[in-house]
Design a protein around this motif. Sequence first.
Motif, PDB file in Angstrom:
ATOM      1  N   THR A 134     -22.409  -7.308   2.265  1.00  0.00           N
ATOM      2  CA  THR A 134     -22.740  -8.234   1.536  1.00  0.00           C
ATOM      3  C   THR A 134     -23.547  -9.250   2.371  1.00  0.00           C
ATOM      4  O   THR A 134     -22.932 -10.112   2.947  1.00  0.00           O
ATOM      5  N   SER A 135     -24.740  -8.944   2.395  1.00  0.00           N
ATOM      6  CA  SER A 135     -25.497  -9.543   3.418  1.00  0.00           C
ATOM      7  C   SER A 135     -26.296 -10.733   2.801  1.00  0.00           C
ATOM      8  O   SER A 135     -26.977 -11.421   3.722  1.00  0.00           O
ATOM      9  N   GLU A 136     -25.963 -11.328   1.809  1.00  0.00           N
ATOM     10  CA  GLU A 136     -26.720 -12.520   1.278  1.00  0.00           C
ATOM     11  C   GLU A 136     -26.554 -13.803   1.933  1.00  0.00           C
ATOM     12  O   GLU A 136     -27.644 -14.522   2.090  1.00  0.00           O
ATOM     13  N   VAL A 137     -25.627 -14.016   2.590  1.00  0.00           N
ATOM     14  CA  VAL A 137     -25.420 -15.409   3.454  1.00  0.00           C
ATOM     15  C   VAL A 137     -26.430 -15.557   4.575  1.00  0.00           C
ATOM     16  O   VAL A 137     -27.075 -16.535   4.840  1.00  0.00           O
ATOM     17  N   LYS A 138     -27.212 -14.365   4.837  1.00  0.00           N
ATOM     18  CA  LYS A 138     -27.918 -14.210   6.083  1.00  0.00           C
ATOM     19  C   LYS A 138     -29.373 -14.939   5.316  1.00  0.00           C
ATOM     20  O   LYS A 138     -30.258 -15.406   6.052  1.00  0.00           O
ATOM     21  N   PHE A 139     -29.675 -14.940   4.069  1.00  0.00           N
ATOM     22  CA  PHE A 139     -30.664 -15.406   3.248  1.00  0.00           C
ATOM     23  C   PHE A 139     -30.545 -16.757   2.768  1.00  0.00           C
ATOM     24  O   PHE A 139     -31.158 -17.288   1.898  1.00  0.00           O
ATOM     25  N   GLY A 140     -29.247 -17.386   2.984  1.00  0.00           N
ATOM     26  CA  GLY A 140     -28.966 -18.606   2.478  1.00  0.00           C
ATOM     27  C   GLY A 140     -28.426 -18.592   0.774  1.00  0.00           C
ATOM     28  O   GLY A 140     -28.451 -19.789   0.429  1.00  0.00           O
ATOM     29  N   ILE A 141     -28.031 -17.581   0.487  1.00  0.00           N
ATOM     30  CA  ILE A 141     -27.591 -17.279  -0.968  1.00  0.00           C
ATOM     31  C   ILE A 141     -26.008 -16.539  -0.843  1.00  0.00           C
ATOM     32  O   ILE A 141     -25.591 -16.615   0.224  1.00  0.00           O
ATOM     33  N   ILE A 142     -25.600 -16.319  -1.857  1.00  0.00           N
ATOM     34  CA  ILE A 142     -24.372 -15.736  -1.956  1.00  0.00           C
ATOM     35  C   ILE A 142     -24.337 -14.506  -3.075  1.00  0.00           C
ATOM     36  O   ILE A 142     -25.120 -14.220  -3.821  1.00  0.00           O
ATOM     37  N   PRO A 143     -23.519 -13.485  -2.574  1.00  0.00           N
ATOM     38  CA  PRO A 143     -23.417 -12.313  -3.515  1.00  0.00           C
ATOM     39  C   PRO A 143     -22.665 -12.392  -4.750  1.00  0.00           C
ATOM     40  O   PRO A 143     -21.719 -11.893  -5.310  1.00  0.00           O
ATOM     41  N   SER A 144     -23.316 -13.207  -5.763  1.00  0.00           N
ATOM     42  CA  SER A 144     -22.719 -13.749  -6.995  1.00  0.00           C
ATOM     43  C   SER A 144     -22.743 -12.759  -8.050  1.00  0.00           C
ATOM     44  O   SER A 144     -21.641 -12.669  -8.470  1.00  0.00           O
ATOM     45  N   ALA A 145     -23.907 -12.091  -8.359  1.00  0.00           N
ATOM     46  CA  ALA A 145     -23.864 -11.102  -9.467  1.00  0.00           C
ATOM     47  C   ALA A 145     -22.895 -10.167  -9.246  1.00  0.00           C
ATOM     48  O   ALA A 145     -22.574  -9.522 -10.168  1.00  0.00           O
ATOM     49  N   ILE A 146     -22.868  -9.598  -7.959  1.00  0.00           N
ATOM     50  CA  ILE A 146     -21.927  -8.593  -7.668  1.00  0.00           C
ATOM     51  C   ILE A 146     -20.592  -8.857  -7.251  1.00  0.00           C
ATOM     52  O   ILE A 146     -19.999  -7.896  -6.942  1.00  0.00           O
ATOM     53  N   SER A 147     -20.020  -9.909  -7.148  1.00  0.00           N
ATOM     54  CA  SER A 147     -18.899 -10.502  -6.879  1.00  0.00           C
ATOM     55  C   SER A 147     -18.005  -9.788  -7.582  1.00  0.00           C
ATOM     56  O   SER A 147     -16.775  -9.281  -7.188  1.00  0.00           O
ATOM     57  N   PRO A 148     -17.870  -9.784  -9.068  1.00  0.00           N
ATOM     58  CA  PRO A 148     -16.769  -9.071  -9.944  1.00  0.00           C
ATOM     59  C   PRO A 148     -16.567  -7.735  -9.247  1.00  0.00           C
ATOM     60  O   PRO A 148     -15.409  -7.402  -9.389  1.00  0.00           O
TER      61      PRO A 148
END
Length: 263
Positions: free
Chosen positions: A133-147
């Motif tokens: 879950t590499s999203e924080v590297k781009f300053g975002i979060i794995p929101s849509a995939i989190s469930p």
Amino acid sequence: MYETLEILRDGGVATIWMNRPDVHNAFNEQLIAELTAACEALDADDTVRVVVLAGRGKSFSAGADLNWMRRAADASVEANLVDARKLAGMMRTLAEMDKPTIARVHGAALGGGMGLASACDICIASTGASFATSEVKFGIIPSAISPYVLRAIGARQAGRYFQTAERISAAQAKELGLAHDVVAPEELDAKVQEIVAALLVGGPKSQAAAKDLIRAVADRPVCDGVVEDTARRIAELRATPEAKEGLAAFLEKRPAAWVPAAK
């Protein structure tokens, strides 16, 4: 019908190949729309029993397309919300299919790619697969995939990987509960076919009911409402033609009517 996907059918098995190998099957607006539409169409097709999700080229899916992310960075919050809803809708459509779904994972399954692997009912990975879950590297979060990732690996493990964005090996993915089986690359298709064969023995309506049962019972305490709900579900299924055929086939020592003939 599709520019970013290739759909192959073999009897009751439909394989959705994400087909953007030059960008490691990264998502853009078109792939999101087409994968949503493909899942809806296959789920509505009574001739389809099992759906396999796979990726052409070197990777399963590397997540979000960089060009798509650049456009999102320059867009308004409202425009980003429209895009995010479509991505979240694609994940939910895949996760809530009535048909059994298998993720055939090789190479990278990063960000949204890990989300797709988590959204499928069963994940079979090659030893060369890796997840993140590499999203924080781009300053975002794995929101849509989190469930779906949380369902696969739990909140405690997500607390680590959502923040560190560490690569997760195939072996680690199995330990975490994300991958059900990990096999050598040359054995990947054979393992997928083994799972497909097992799924084809089950009744299609009972499999859909089993998926709905999991959604209804998971993470709920055992209370009177849950006990009553589970009792009603089995009572209602016992009287269906599929259940009667399954019992008759067992007693008569023959394959049930829905089991495909041996090739």
